[in-house]
Design a protein around this motif. Structure first.
Motif, PDB file in Angstrom:
ATOM      1  N   ARG A   4       0.824  -1.198   0.000  1.00 14.74           N
ATOM      2  CA  ARG A   4       0.000   0.000   0.000  1.00 14.74           C
ATOM      3  C   ARG A   4       0.866   1.259   0.000  1.00 14.74           C
ATOM      4  O   ARG A   4       0.644   2.179  -0.761  1.00 14.74           O
ATOM      5  CB  ARG A   4      -0.901  -0.009   1.233  1.00 14.74           C
ATOM      6  N   SER A   7       2.431   1.799  -3.386  1.00 15.30           N
ATOM      7  CA  SER A   7       1.553   2.336  -4.421  1.00 15.30           C
ATOM      8  C   SER A   7       1.227   3.800  -4.125  1.00 15.30           C
ATOM      9  O   SER A   7       1.096   4.616  -5.026  1.00 15.30           O
ATOM     10  CB  SER A   7       0.280   1.495  -4.545  1.00 15.30           C
ATOM     11  N   THR A   8       1.136   4.132  -2.822  1.00 15.33           N
ATOM     12  CA  THR A   8       0.887   5.535  -2.475  1.00 15.33           C
ATOM     13  C   THR A   8       2.042   6.405  -2.952  1.00 15.33           C
ATOM     14  O   THR A   8       1.852   7.467  -3.518  1.00 15.33           O
ATOM     15  CB  THR A   8       0.725   5.701  -0.956  1.00 15.33           C
ATOM     16  N   ARG A   9       3.267   5.881  -2.725  1.00 21.46           N
ATOM     17  CA  ARG A   9       4.434   6.652  -3.170  1.00 21.46           C
ATOM     18  C   ARG A   9       4.420   6.832  -4.679  1.00 21.46           C
ATOM     19  O   ARG A   9       4.758   7.869  -5.185  1.00 21.46           O
ATOM     20  CB  ARG A   9       5.724   5.937  -2.750  1.00 21.46           C
ATOM     21  N   GLN A  11       1.810   6.869  -6.618  1.00 20.43           N
ATOM     22  CA  GLN A  11       0.784   7.876  -6.945  1.00 20.43           C
ATOM     23  C   GLN A  11       1.335   9.279  -6.701  1.00 20.43           C
ATOM     24  O   GLN A  11       1.159  10.170  -7.512  1.00 20.43           O
ATOM     25  CB  GLN A  11      -0.448   7.693  -6.054  1.00 20.43           C
ATOM     26  N   GLN A  12       2.024   9.413  -5.571  1.00 23.92           N
ATOM     27  CA  GLN A  12       2.580  10.732  -5.252  1.00 23.92           C
ATOM     28  C   GLN A  12       3.584  11.143  -6.303  1.00 23.92           C
ATOM     29  O   GLN A  12       3.595  12.276  -6.753  1.00 23.92           O
ATOM     30  CB  GLN A  12       3.298  10.671  -3.906  1.00 23.92           C
ATOM     31  N   ARG A  82     -10.191  18.565  -0.027  1.00 22.88           N
ATOM     32  CA  ARG A  82      -9.508  18.228  -1.276  1.00 22.88           C
ATOM     33  C   ARG A  82     -10.089  19.017  -2.440  1.00 22.88           C
ATOM     34  O   ARG A  82     -11.303  18.968  -2.658  1.00 22.88           O
ATOM     35  CB  ARG A  82      -9.671  16.735  -1.566  1.00 22.88           C
ATOM     36  N   MET A  98      -2.025  12.994  -1.477  1.00 22.28           N
ATOM     37  CA  MET A  98      -1.761  12.328  -0.190  1.00 22.28           C
ATOM     38  C   MET A  98      -2.962  11.553   0.331  1.00 22.28           C
ATOM     39  O   MET A  98      -4.109  11.940   0.118  1.00 22.28           O
ATOM     40  CB  MET A  98      -1.362  13.366   0.857  1.00 22.28           C
ATOM     41  N   SER A  99      -2.686  10.476   1.059  1.00 20.79           N
ATOM     42  CA  SER A  99      -3.733   9.701   1.735  1.00 20.79           C
ATOM     43  C   SER A  99      -4.212  10.486   2.958  1.00 20.79           C
ATOM     44  O   SER A  99      -3.558  11.436   3.398  1.00 20.79           O
ATOM     45  CB  SER A  99      -3.173   8.356   2.189  1.00 20.79           C
ATOM     46  N   GLU A 100      -5.333  10.062   3.535  1.00 22.06           N
ATOM     47  CA  GLU A 100      -5.853  10.724   4.745  1.00 22.06           C
ATOM     48  C   GLU A 100      -4.804  10.698   5.862  1.00 22.06           C
ATOM     49  O   GLU A 100      -4.606  11.687   6.563  1.00 22.06           O
ATOM     50  CB  GLU A 100      -7.139  10.050   5.225  1.00 22.06           C
ATOM     51  N   ASN A 101      -4.141   9.542   6.031  1.00 24.41           N
ATOM     52  CA  ASN A 101      -3.131   9.427   7.091  1.00 24.41           C
ATOM     53  C   ASN A 101      -1.976  10.396   6.872  1.00 24.41           C
ATOM     54  O   ASN A 101      -1.500  11.037   7.806  1.00 24.41           O
ATOM     55  CB  ASN A 101      -2.582   8.003   7.170  1.00 24.41           C
ATOM     56  N   GLU A 102      -1.545  10.479   5.638  1.00 25.85           N
ATOM     57  CA  GLU A 102      -0.437  11.390   5.334  1.00 25.85           C
ATOM     58  C   GLU A 102      -0.851  12.839   5.573  1.00 25.85           C
ATOM     59  O   GLU A 102      -0.066  13.637   6.104  1.00 25.85           O
ATOM     60  CB  GLU A 102       0.001  11.204   3.877  1.00 25.85           C
TER      61      GLU A 102
END
Ligand code: ADP
Ligand code: MG
Length: 277
Positions: A4, A7-9, A11-12, A82, A98-102
């Protein structure tokens, strides 16, 4: 979990590739930011394509008639909302993908907030309120840092009191100390003097001004009060979700005249309510 994160990275990384290059020394950058509520005929363009760069170490006031998009702007710029389109950078970091956590982590460590209603936790002492952002970030309790922060806002010796034992102006000074404690990239203030009398408001505005001048803080403040806006280096005006010019600082009567002209030319029932944002 690892997958996860990867994949977030990615996307970023994609976002960063697509986003325009960062401006050196910029604390806040918006490029083509739109925020639409609803779809189709009944949709509202709260922000209709906002481009701006706020340099680090500056104090910016944002003004505009009621419904012009001030709150939406602040929330998009602070990572609380957003955008529908466009990109937002905070302290050089692209936050759009960014994700919610980030985003939560970013807001805790790199953004400070001051609200009209103070938003202190009533069950905590003044010191605990000031140290809350650090506690949430998992850092140890630092009495000396809290004492320094409280001394800076003129509240040395008040550390053990509860918010209810303080005046409104004192509570807002606690909120300013709390907003600055992590040395954030940006402090966002939404009508920080809206609940204060003139004299107390000037004290709080003086603290924000001082933080910019001596600590190199960056402050972005939404206000409907030309006298408050006159404390800023620059005043930006919003109308119908778009930037409608700016002024390099005060005086207050010049800012008030610009606001009056803007309100007069803005159409719609909301705008008729005038500067009572
Ligand atoms: P301001 O803070 O300048 O008064 P806002 O940013 O609150 O303006 O609102 C801008 C526009 O977006 C207004 O037309 C408002 O009615 C609309 N708006 C704001 N929030 C919402 C929402 N959650 N749902 C639908 N429309 C909204
Ligand atoms: Mg608002």
């Amino acid at each position: 979990m690892r997958l996860r994160l990867r994949s977030t990275r990615r996307q970023q990384a994609d976002q960063v590739r697509e986003a325009p290059a960062a401006t050196p020394g910029a604390a806040v950058e918006l490029r083509g930011v739109r925020r639409q509520y609803g779809r189709g005929a009944g949709s509202v363009h709260a922000l209709a394509g906002v481009d701006l760069t706020l340099p680090s170490g500056t104090f910016t006031a944002v003004m505009g008639p009621s419904g012009s998009g001030k709150s939406t702007f602040l929330q998009c710029a602070a990572g609380l909302d957003r955008p529908t389109a466009g990109s937002v950078r905070l302290g050089g970091t692209e936050i759009t993908g960014m994700s919610e956590n980030e985003l939560t982590e970013l807001r805790r460590g790199r953004v400070g907030f001051v609200f009209q209603a103070f938003n202190l936790l009533p069950s905590l002492t003044v010191e605990q309120n000031v140290l809350l952002p650090m506690r949430l970030a998992g850092q140890r309790r630092d009495h000396r840092r809290a004492a320094e922060a409280l001394a800076r806002v003129g509240l040395a010796g008040q550390a053990r009191r509860r918010p209810a034992e303080l005046s409104g102006g004192q509570q807002q000074r606690v909120a300013v100390a709390r907003a600055l404690i992590t040395r954030p990239d940006v402090v966002f203030a939404d009508e920080p003097t809206g609940a204060l009398d003139t004299g107390t408001a000037a004290e709080v505005l003086g603290l924000l001004r001082h933080a910019v001048d001596t600590l190199g803080a960056t402050v972005v403040m939404v206000t409907h009060d030309p006298v408050a806006a006159a404390w800023a280096d620059r005043v930006l005006f919003l109308a119908d979700g778009a930037l409608a010019g700016g002024l390099e600082g005060g005086p207050a009567d010049r800012i008030a005249a610009r606001m009056a002209a803007l309100t007069a030319r803005t159409s719609g029932a909301d705008a008729m309510a005038g500067a009572v944002a």
